[in-house]
Design a protein around this motif. Structure first.
Motif, PDB file in Angstrom:
ATOM      1  N   UNK A  61     -30.686  47.944 -69.869  1.00  0.00           N
ATOM      2  CA  UNK A  61     -31.358  48.384 -68.646  1.00  0.00           C
ATOM      3  C   UNK A  61     -30.791  49.656 -68.032  1.00  0.00           C
ATOM      4  N   UNK A  62     -29.917  50.385 -68.775  1.00  0.00           N
ATOM      5  CA  UNK A  62     -29.366  51.625 -68.226  1.00  0.00           C
ATOM      6  C   UNK A  62     -30.468  52.647 -67.957  1.00  0.00           C
ATOM      7  N   UNK A  63     -31.488  52.666 -68.830  1.00  0.00           N
ATOM      8  CA  UNK A  63     -32.605  53.595 -68.636  1.00  0.00           C
ATOM      9  C   UNK A  63     -33.268  53.339 -67.286  1.00  0.00           C
ATOM     10  N   UNK A  64     -33.628  52.082 -67.041  1.00  0.00           N
ATOM     11  CA  UNK A  64     -34.304  51.730 -65.793  1.00  0.00           C
ATOM     12  C   UNK A  64     -33.397  51.945 -64.589  1.00  0.00           C
ATOM     13  N   UNK A  65     -32.104  51.671 -64.743  1.00  0.00           N
ATOM     14  CA  UNK A  65     -31.170  51.873 -63.642  1.00  0.00           C
ATOM     15  C   UNK A  65     -31.083  53.329 -63.228  1.00  0.00           C
ATOM     16  N   UNK A  66     -31.060  54.224 -64.207  1.00  0.00           N
ATOM     17  CA  UNK A  66     -31.005  55.660 -63.907  1.00  0.00           C
ATOM     18  C   UNK A  66     -32.278  56.103 -63.195  1.00  0.00           C
ATOM     19  N   UNK A  67     -33.417  55.581 -63.650  1.00  0.00           N
ATOM     20  CA  UNK A  67     -34.683  55.939 -62.998  1.00  0.00           C
ATOM     21  C   UNK A  67     -34.769  55.367 -61.584  1.00  0.00           C
ATOM     22  N   UNK A  68     -34.454  54.092 -61.429  1.00  0.00           N
ATOM     23  CA  UNK A  68     -34.598  53.440 -60.132  1.00  0.00           C
ATOM     24  C   UNK A  68     -33.640  54.010 -59.090  1.00  0.00           C
ATOM     25  N   UNK A  69     -32.500  54.532 -59.532  1.00  0.00           N
ATOM     26  CA  UNK A  69     -31.539  55.128 -58.601  1.00  0.00           C
ATOM     27  C   UNK A  69     -31.934  56.540 -58.194  1.00  0.00           C
ATOM     28  N   UNK A  70     -32.942  57.105 -58.869  1.00  0.00           N
ATOM     29  CA  UNK A  70     -33.365  58.463 -58.560  1.00  0.00           C
ATOM     30  C   UNK A  70     -32.528  59.529 -59.219  1.00  0.00           C
ATOM     31  N   UNK A  71     -31.621  59.133 -60.100  1.00  0.00           N
ATOM     32  CA  UNK A  71     -30.747  60.098 -60.767  1.00  0.00           C
ATOM     33  C   UNK A  71     -31.483  60.848 -61.870  1.00  0.00           C
ATOM     34  N   UNK A 145     -24.568  52.550 -57.904  1.00  0.00           N
ATOM     35  CA  UNK A 145     -24.321  53.818 -58.582  1.00  0.00           C
ATOM     36  C   UNK A 145     -23.671  54.743 -57.553  1.00  0.00           C
ATOM     37  N   UNK A 146     -22.333  54.712 -57.479  1.00  0.00           N
ATOM     38  CA  UNK A 146     -21.659  55.478 -56.441  1.00  0.00           C
ATOM     39  C   UNK A 146     -22.048  54.941 -55.080  1.00  0.00           C
ATOM     40  N   UNK A 147     -22.733  55.747 -54.256  1.00  0.00           N
ATOM     41  CA  UNK A 147     -23.155  55.294 -52.938  1.00  0.00           C
ATOM     42  C   UNK A 147     -24.619  54.877 -52.910  1.00  0.00           C
ATOM     43  N   UNK A 148     -25.233  54.751 -54.091  1.00  0.00           N
ATOM     44  CA  UNK A 148     -26.632  54.342 -54.179  1.00  0.00           C
ATOM     45  C   UNK A 148     -26.698  52.902 -54.670  1.00  0.00           C
ATOM     46  N   UNK A 149     -27.403  52.053 -53.934  1.00  0.00           N
ATOM     47  CA  UNK A 149     -27.576  50.658 -54.327  1.00  0.00           C
ATOM     48  C   UNK A 149     -29.021  50.435 -54.761  1.00  0.00           C
ATOM     49  N   UNK A 150     -29.177  49.711 -55.859  1.00  0.00           N
ATOM     50  CA  UNK A 150     -30.494  49.456 -56.427  1.00  0.00           C
ATOM     51  C   UNK A 150     -30.652  47.956 -56.626  1.00  0.00           C
ATOM     52  N   UNK A 151     -31.789  47.422 -56.261  1.00  0.00           N
ATOM     53  CA  UNK A 151     -32.071  46.002 -56.435  1.00  0.00           C
ATOM     54  C   UNK A 151     -32.155  45.686 -57.930  1.00  0.00           C
ATOM     55  N   UNK A 152     -31.370  44.716 -58.386  1.00  0.00           N
ATOM     56  CA  UNK A 152     -31.361  44.384 -59.814  1.00  0.00           C
ATOM     57  C   UNK A 152     -32.726  43.888 -60.288  1.00  0.00           C
ATOM     58  N   UNK A 153     -33.480  43.232 -59.419  1.00  0.00           N
ATOM     59  CA  UNK A 153     -34.812  42.781 -59.805  1.00  0.00           C
ATOM     60  C   UNK A 153     -35.735  43.969 -60.052  1.00  0.00           C
ATOM     61  N   UNK A 154     -35.627  45.013 -59.225  1.00  0.00           N
ATOM     62  CA  UNK A 154     -36.440  46.213 -59.446  1.00  0.00           C
ATOM     63  C   UNK A 154     -36.103  46.852 -60.791  1.00  0.00           C
ATOM     64  N   UNK A 155     -34.817  46.862 -61.122  1.00  0.00           N
ATOM     65  CA  UNK A 155     -34.399  47.428 -62.411  1.00  0.00           C
ATOM     66  C   UNK A 155     -34.984  46.613 -63.558  1.00  0.00           C
ATOM     67  N   UNK A 156     -34.921  45.283 -63.455  1.00  0.00           N
ATOM     68  CA  UNK A 156     -35.454  44.438 -64.520  1.00  0.00           C
ATOM     69  C   UNK A 156     -36.971  44.575 -64.645  1.00  0.00           C
ATOM     70  N   UNK A 157     -37.656  44.677 -63.521  1.00  0.00           N
ATOM     71  CA  UNK A 157     -39.111  44.836 -63.572  1.00  0.00           C
ATOM     72  C   UNK A 157     -39.507  46.166 -64.206  1.00  0.00           C
ATOM     73  N   UNK A 158     -38.659  47.176 -64.048  1.00  0.00           N
ATOM     74  CA  UNK A 158     -38.924  48.466 -64.688  1.00  0.00           C
ATOM     75  C   UNK A 158     -38.550  48.445 -66.163  1.00  0.00           C
ATOM     76  N   UNK A 159     -37.542  47.661 -66.509  1.00  0.00           N
ATOM     77  CA  UNK A 159     -37.030  47.646 -67.879  1.00  0.00           C
ATOM     78  C   UNK A 159     -37.866  46.793 -68.828  1.00  0.00           C
TER      79      UNK A 159
END
Length: 405
Positions: A61-71, A145-159
């Motif tokens: 899920x690193x792909x989705x995490x990078x996208x969801x964090x806006x990075x 991700x540093x000072x950015x927090x992302x909902x794990x469910x949002x990451x999974x739904x994207x992944x």
């Protein structure tokens, strides 16, 4: 989306500095070039956000995490990378076992059938599966991700929608594995039993489809197999990735499988997060205890299989290939079936002037002309992502050099 900046840990910056100062190994002669930086996937978001690299290729899920964090944003998912059509349904993670597990064919078939049903469950219930997998991997918490927090469910739904969850053995999937073995030979990484095999010999060394064939009969008949030999306990190794999701949903929604198939993996205690102890029930009767062993990496799980500390494992194709190639143990390892396919992506910074492969290539050429080659973070020499990236670059006539510590 406006790029969100991360606060980088000093350790990450130090790691990047060490790797970047290590020098290059040249490959290719094209005037258009990139630099490949071998990096741990867990550091890639920070490297991309700090502009230490311009792009990354990694798995979910690193792909989705990078996208969801806006990075960053996806330029291409792995199955769409050139050469055109080569990577559709490509091998990624598989379900395998050692010879001790296969010595009890009924249990091996039952567990393989359950893994196939876990795949079907995710395909038919993607949102619910995303919640169950977020529960297992992250205890429903936030990812930081540093000072950015992302909902794990949002990451999974994207992944989840970007992964092809399938336990079906096809000719194309077998060929994909054979092609991967050939790529490992070219890199000098396969030097043992698989070094000079033809297709038939490669298949014989890599695979044992007896459990899969029996599992197909189970699913067709609706009748699981009662073990002929008593089994006290089995252990299943896995990695903390949504690629291993079929195993997680089997345990997190075990009542679904009990109600529908009367064969299931029942947790000893239900709780938020990871489960380490369960029981295997076949046709409504308890067959054995089950330990769930989380590994830190695929090679570690291969060692545990060879030592018979675990009998089954969900892991990537590369560690299975390497372990089978280098095997010297009396305990054999075999791939039984796919667990998923695809599941990786190439990303660039959110404000980069590239949105697809063609514009990415154009950007590479522009940067090369300026004497500022694009730097791409890559998980590891010989990884599936590494092989795919280099094939895509070769198809575009782009040279590359690699950096290592």
């Amino acid at each position: 989306m406006q790029k969100k900046h991360l606060v980088l840990a000093a350790a990450v910056l130090l790691c990047a500095a060490v790797v970047f100062s290590a020098g290059c190994v040249d490959n290719g002669t094209s005037g258009d070039r990139v630099e490949i930086l071998y990096s741990a996937p867990g550091t890639m978001a920070q490297l991309l956000d700090s502009e230490a690299v311009d792009a990354v290729i990694t798995w979910q899920p690193f792909v989705a995490g990078i996208e969801e964090s806006g990075v960053g944003k996806v330029v291409s998912y792995s199955e769409d990378l050139p050469p055109a059509g080569k990577w559709e349904g490509h091998t990624c993670c598989v379900f395998g076992a050692n010879s001790n597990a296969l010595a009890n064919p009924e249990v091996a078939a039952d567990v393989t059938a359950l893994m196939i049903l876990g795949n079907e469950y995710i395909t038919e219930n993607p949102d619910k599966s995303a919640a169950l997998i977020a529960d297992w991997l992250f205890a429903n918490g936030e990812l930081t991700y540093g000072d950015v927090k992302v909902d794990s469910l949002d990451v999974m739904k994207a992944s989840i929608p970007t992964i092809l969850f399938s336990g079906e053995v096809t000719d194309a999937w077998i060929t994909s594995n054979e092609d991967f073995v050939k790529s490992q030979r070219d890199l000098g990484l396969v030097t043992g039993k698989l070094a000079n095999t033809n297709s038939e010999e490669t298949e014989a060394l890599l695979f044992d489809f007896s459990a899969y064939d029996a599992a197909q009969d189970i699913l067709a008949s609706g009748k699981f197999l009662d073990p002929k030999t008593a089994v006290q306990e089995i252990s299943i190794g896995y990695l903390p990735s949504d690629h291993d999701g079929p195993l997680f949903v089997l345990l997190k929604d075990w009542k679904f499988f009990k109600d529908n198939y009367n064969t299931y993996l029942k947790p000893v205690s239900e709780k938020v997060g990871k489960i380490d102890k369960a029981e295997l029930y076949v046709n409504g009767k308890k067959v054995c205890d089950v330990k769930l062993i989380e590994g830190s990496a695929g090679p570690q799980l291969m060692t545990l299989l060879q030592q018979n500390q675990i009998q089954y494992a969900v892991a990537g194709t590369p560690p299975f290939v390497s372990a089978i190639d280098k095997a010297s143990s009396a305990v054999d390892i075999k791939i039984l079936a796919p667990i998923m396919m695809n599941g990786s992506g190439l990303l660039v910074a959110d404000d980069a002037p590239a949105d697809d492969w063609d514009s990415f290539v154009a950007w590479i050429k522009e940067r090369s002309a300026e004497g500022k080659p694009v730097v791409i973070a890559d998980p590891q020499l010989g990884s599936i992502q590494d092989v795919q990236l280099k094939a895509a670059l070769d198809s575009a006539g782009i040279g590359y050099s690699t950096k290592s510590a």
